[in-house]
Design an enzyme around this catalytic site. Sequence first.
Site, PDB file in Angstrom:
ATOM      1  N   ARG A 206       0.832  -1.035   0.050  1.00 53.76           N
ATOM      2  CA  ARG A 206      -0.240  -0.202  -0.071  1.00 53.76           C
ATOM      3  C   ARG A 206       1.074   1.382  -0.047  1.00 53.76           C
ATOM      4  NH1 ARG A 206      -6.053  -2.108   3.151  1.00 53.76           N
ATOM      5  NH2 ARG A 206      -4.156  -2.525   4.914  1.00 53.76           N
TER       6      ARG A 206
ATOM      7  N   LYS B 283     -15.084  -1.222   2.946  1.00 56.45           N
ATOM      8  CA  LYS B 283     -13.525  -2.411   2.562  1.00 56.45           C
ATOM      9  C   LYS B 283     -13.124  -0.603   2.931  1.00 56.45           C
ATOM     10  CE  LYS B 283     -14.665  -5.494  -0.179  1.00 56.45           C
ATOM     11  NZ  LYS B 283     -15.954  -5.745   0.526  1.00 56.45           N
ATOM     12  N   ASP B 284     -11.836  -1.332   3.649  1.00 52.14           N
ATOM     13  CA  ASP B 284     -10.553  -0.028   3.586  1.00 52.14           C
ATOM     14  C   ASP B 284     -10.186   1.173   2.496  1.00 52.14           C
ATOM     15  OD1 ASP B 284      -8.220   0.969   4.426  1.00 52.14           O
ATOM     16  OD2 ASP B 284      -7.374  -0.845   4.612  1.00 52.14           O
ATOM     17  N   ARG B 285     -10.350   2.704   3.057  1.00 50.48           N
ATOM     18  CA  ARG B 285      -9.744   3.892   2.375  1.00 50.48           C
ATOM     19  C   ARG B 285      -8.702   3.720   1.706  1.00 50.48           C
ATOM     20  NH1 ARG B 285      -8.818   8.766   5.709  1.00 50.48           N
ATOM     21  NH2 ARG B 285      -7.679  10.436   3.489  1.00 50.48           N
ATOM     22  N   HIS B 286      -7.510   3.081   2.292  1.00 49.07           N
ATOM     23  CA  HIS B 286      -6.264   3.041   1.592  1.00 49.07           C
ATOM     24  C   HIS B 286      -5.977   1.739   0.492  1.00 49.07           C
ATOM     25  CE1 HIS B 286      -4.964   5.515   4.353  1.00 49.07           C
ATOM     26  NE2 HIS B 286      -5.283   4.895   5.695  1.00 49.07           N
TER      27      HIS B 286
END
Length: 348
Positions: free
Chosen positions: A21, A79-82
């Site tokens: 990421r 769901k993830d932001r990153h």
Amino acid sequence: MTDISPESRAFGDAVLTARIRTAPEDFFVEELPAFEASGEGEHLLLTIEKRGMNTGFVARELARWAGVAEHAVGFAGQKDRHAVTVQRFSVQLPGREAPDLALLERDGLRVLVQARHRRKLSRGALAGNRFVLVLREVTGQRGAIESRLAQVAAHGVPNAFGEQRFGHGGGNVGKALAMFAKGARGARMGREQRAMLLSAARSALFNRALAARVADGSWNRGMEGEVWMLAGSRSVFGPEPWSEALAQRLEAFDIHPSGPLWGRGNLRSEGACRALELAALDDAESLALRDGLERAGLEQERRALRVQAEGLEWEWLDASALRLSFSLPPGSYATAVLAQLGAIADAS
């Protein structure tokens, strides 16, 4: 920056170090839909690609765009932001057309598919998630890395809950203990926050039981008194005597050993399996978490100890960049796969 925990590493020492990421595009997640849109109904089903936005933010934006209350917006999973993610949302629009999508779309958010549907999209209404991950600054011997990936593809990985389950710095477990210590007053917090803390407590206990099974090598083979879980469902059976039929089903990933999701009632496991689970959850903190979950009214359930990284493939983009692609069932975490490789720093 945090390191992905190695506590459930099942195949030996780390074979690499890397970063994940470094950009949202290096962590791509796509929901696998569990059903086709009906084509009619009062709910608008939208498949949305988003970048750098979490699910709750997009749900609020959809409510604002449609002029509806937030509870009129549904989604299957967080769901993830990153990351760059593709997921479904539903918006209830009884008796009226949807506003112009151009008023919703922006940099980092676009609608890929729209269709009418009869029902609100409910939590968990997905077949799984497909991941495409790029590891950067990879160090390690390529042969050893590819050998480890082949082991993961052949044997699956321990089905640990990921760090997302436990909040920033893992603090939700401590917050759950504080909530339990308050007794009935703990129920005064918001329903969503309370559910989050109960989930963190349960997940922590499961991970501890799983770590004990990894330590003794039984996480992917079962043991005496085992409770088996059918792949792709929450159905369990057993304990029952070991047989060639069970061995064949286990090898084919049709069934998995299971571990406890703690709550009221008796453990379903027996014999050596039950003894190991109780020993793994016998420290003071685990006992406090067990007691709190029981008093909160949760019931004993089970979760698969093993998960298959289905369709696992890998490609070297250059000497220090490795792309992985695979699919996981709902409720399983990509970090459980990455943890088998080594020390991977999450740059987000």
